[in-house]
Write a protein that holds these residues in place. Structure first.
Motif, PDB file in Angstrom:
ATOM      1  N   TYR A  74       0.791  -1.222   0.000  1.00 28.88           N
ATOM      2  CA  TYR A  74       0.000   0.000   0.000  1.00 28.88           C
ATOM      3  C   TYR A  74       0.830   1.282   0.000  1.00 28.88           C
ATOM      4  O   TYR A  74       0.481   2.256  -0.669  1.00 28.88           O
ATOM      5  CB  TYR A  74      -0.945   0.011   1.199  1.00 28.88           C
ATOM      6  CG  TYR A  74      -1.944  -1.114   1.193  1.00 28.88           C
ATOM      7  CD1 TYR A  74      -2.793  -1.315   0.103  1.00 28.88           C
ATOM      8  CD2 TYR A  74      -2.049  -1.992   2.265  1.00 28.88           C
ATOM      9  CE1 TYR A  74      -3.704  -2.351   0.084  1.00 28.88           C
ATOM     10  CE2 TYR A  74      -2.959  -3.031   2.261  1.00 28.88           C
ATOM     11  CZ  TYR A  74      -3.785  -3.211   1.175  1.00 28.88           C
ATOM     12  OH  TYR A  74      -4.679  -4.242   1.161  1.00 28.88           O
ATOM     13  N   VAL A 320      -2.231   7.266  -0.458  1.00 28.88           N
ATOM     14  CA  VAL A 320      -2.800   6.000  -0.915  1.00 28.88           C
ATOM     15  C   VAL A 320      -4.331   6.051  -0.868  1.00 28.88           C
ATOM     16  O   VAL A 320      -5.010   5.501  -1.743  1.00 28.88           O
ATOM     17  CB  VAL A 320      -2.245   4.813  -0.105  1.00 28.88           C
ATOM     18  CG1 VAL A 320      -2.731   4.815   1.344  1.00 28.88           C
ATOM     19  CG2 VAL A 320      -2.624   3.500  -0.770  1.00 28.88           C
ATOM     20  N   PRO A 344      -7.802   1.572   0.356  1.00 25.19           N
ATOM     21  CA  PRO A 344      -7.089   1.282  -0.888  1.00 25.19           C
ATOM     22  C   PRO A 344      -7.550   0.032  -1.610  1.00 25.19           C
ATOM     23  O   PRO A 344      -7.143  -0.213  -2.747  1.00 25.19           O
ATOM     24  CB  PRO A 344      -5.630   1.123  -0.430  1.00 25.19           C
ATOM     25  CG  PRO A 344      -5.547   1.907   0.830  1.00 25.19           C
ATOM     26  CD  PRO A 344      -6.871   1.735   1.488  1.00 25.19           C
ATOM     27  N   MET A 390      -1.512   1.889  -4.448  1.00 29.83           N
ATOM     28  CA  MET A 390      -0.332   2.252  -3.677  1.00 29.83           C
ATOM     29  C   MET A 390      -0.167   3.759  -3.632  1.00 29.83           C
ATOM     30  O   MET A 390      -0.625   4.479  -4.532  1.00 29.83           O
ATOM     31  CB  MET A 390       0.921   1.641  -4.305  1.00 29.83           C
ATOM     32  CG  MET A 390       0.865   0.158  -4.556  1.00 29.83           C
ATOM     33  SD  MET A 390       2.368  -0.394  -5.407  1.00 29.83           S
ATOM     34  CE  MET A 390       1.762  -1.923  -6.133  1.00 29.83           C
ATOM     35  N   ALA A 391       0.533   4.204  -2.624  1.00 30.57           N
ATOM     36  CA  ALA A 391       0.863   5.627  -2.531  1.00 30.57           C
ATOM     37  C   ALA A 391       1.764   6.059  -3.668  1.00 30.57           C
ATOM     38  O   ALA A 391       1.806   7.246  -4.027  1.00 30.57           O
ATOM     39  CB  ALA A 391       1.530   5.910  -1.191  1.00 30.57           C
TER      40      ALA A 391
END
Length: 415
Positions: A74, A320, A344, A390-391
């Motif tokens: 994440y 995220v 997420p 994902m961030a």
């Protein structure tokens, strides 16, 4: 049995053929999972795909480049230079393995440092690090739930929670997903004098929805039940990374917080956090902890480095959530059903099993990696594509995911 002399002078023994008694334990394997074999033969088997490259947001399979929209990475830390260097330095200092359990020769000062920092991060007195997240749930639940006790779980809880309940000597009960009234009904039907542990996922791994902890806490208190939250998909994401209890402001009312390191922590392992006396008990009673080799130095150092980044860069947690919201809003506006996701994890509910696989394949061939989820992992007639973000995804990648879903969805008649 008869004997005869061989040409060499040795005595040969004639063993009669003995018919096997009862059922061959391997009988169940013959012809099993034929649908999986058929899917392999026809080219739409979606599991155990060996990746040759993994850059975090993008991966490669047999030379085919894809945007990774199906990982639990994440915060995007598996490829972060600081995390990788911490793991390498730990190998240089300690080698590749502790070659023993924490109970005996396998404890490092890094393990205890990680436990102290984790406890502080999630707001508890103490924490205990296990070698995998699965082992945390096996060990914690089986250690606490004795023969005359009850463990009550959400019907959608993770398999590791279910297996922990099966390993425990007490009795398991289930309540309807995210349904506080049904939890109250189940607890009300249990004997007043028995120990009770309620275990729920903080964020559910398939739907991306959040457990309503503020509704559960007064119910647990009313019936004398303790509350454990599996924050595998919450720590690192919600409330600046501190998890579901912090997200709702109820950390002090949640008795135990569990998490894995294989998601936001970019490593392998897991922990349980709570009151010092309870953690001390688990430390001496959890068989999956005592009888397993400890976390390797590299994984421990990676988790420590990831935790440091979470504390110092809380914007990753916000990013995220924003990235997932961008895709969720895009898919919803196209007409896809994304359920009740707030995290997420963004499911795309298809319904039919075969159609789900065909949509997965079309997305895969178009360069987007997602995960098909079929029964029993999903309810009957609610097969879905599990997507997660994902961030470190950039807007161009996220927009390409949306555009690919739009193209495939129209071709398949879904939108």
């Amino acid at each position: 049995m008869s004997e005869s002399m061989s040409s060499s002078g040795a005595v040969a023994v004639d063993n009669p053929v003995v018919e096997p008694q009862g059922k061959d334990i391997f009988a169940k394997c013959h012809g099993a999972f034929m649908e999986a074999r058929q899917a392999m033969a026809q080219g739409y088997y979606p599991y155990f795909l060996p990746l040759s490259e993994n850059d975090g947001t993008e991966v490669e399979y047999h030379g085919h480049r894809l945007i990774m929209a199906g990982s639990n990475n994440y915060l995007g830390l598996t490829t972060d230079a600081r995390v990788k260097e911490a793991a390498l330095e730990a190998i240089r200092r300690f080698g590749t393995s502790c070659t023993g359990s924490r109970f005996l020769n396998g404890s490092l000062d890094m393990h205890e440092q990680l436990e102290r920092e984790l406890a502080e991060f999630v707001g508890k007195e103490a924490a205990l690090v296990f070698s995998t997240g699965f082992q945390v749930n096996l060990g914690t639940i089986s250690a606490l739930v004795g023969r005359d006790d009850y463990v009550v779980i959400d019907r959608d809880d993770h398999a590791s929670i279910v297996d922990g309940c099966r390993l425990a000597l007490g009795e398991m009960k289930r309540f309807k997903h995210n349904d506080a009234r049904d939890l109250a009904r189940v607890l009300a039907g249990l004997p007043a004098g028995r120990g009770k542990l309620v275990v729920v996922d903080g964020v559910f791994s398939m739907g991306g929805d959040i457990a309503p902890l503020p509704e559960y806490i007064p119910i647990c208190q009313r019936y004398g039940a303790r509350l454990m939250v599996d924050d595998a998909h919450s720590v690192g994401i919600l409330a600046g990374g501190r998890g579901t209890a912090a997200h709702f402001g109820v950390t002090q009312d949640v008795d135990l917080i569990m998490c894995t390191f294989s998601k936001a922590f970019a490593s392998l392992g897991g922990f349980i956090a709570g009151a010092e006396e309870i953690i001390f008990y688990i430390k001496h009673a959890a068989r999956s902890f005592i009888f397993s080799a400890s976390m390797p130095p590299s994984n421990t150092a990676a988790a420590l480095a990831a935790l440091k980044i979470m504390r110092e860069e809380p914007d990753r947690c916000d990013r995220v959530i924003r990235n997932a919201a961008r895709v969720r809003d895009g898919l919803t506006s196209l007409g896809f059903n994304t359920g009740h996701s707030e995290t997420p994890i963004v499911p795309v509910i298809i319904g039919d099993d075969m159609l789900t696989l065909h949509v997965w394949k079309a997305l895969f061939e178009a360069g987007v990696f997602v995960n098909p989820v079929l029964p029993p992992a999903a309810p009957l007639n609610l097969s879905l594509l599990r997507t997660s973000y994902m961030a470190t995804h950039n807007n161009a990648q996220l927009d390409r995911v949306i555009e690919t879903f739009a193209k495939v969805g129209k071709e398949m008649g879904l939108i």
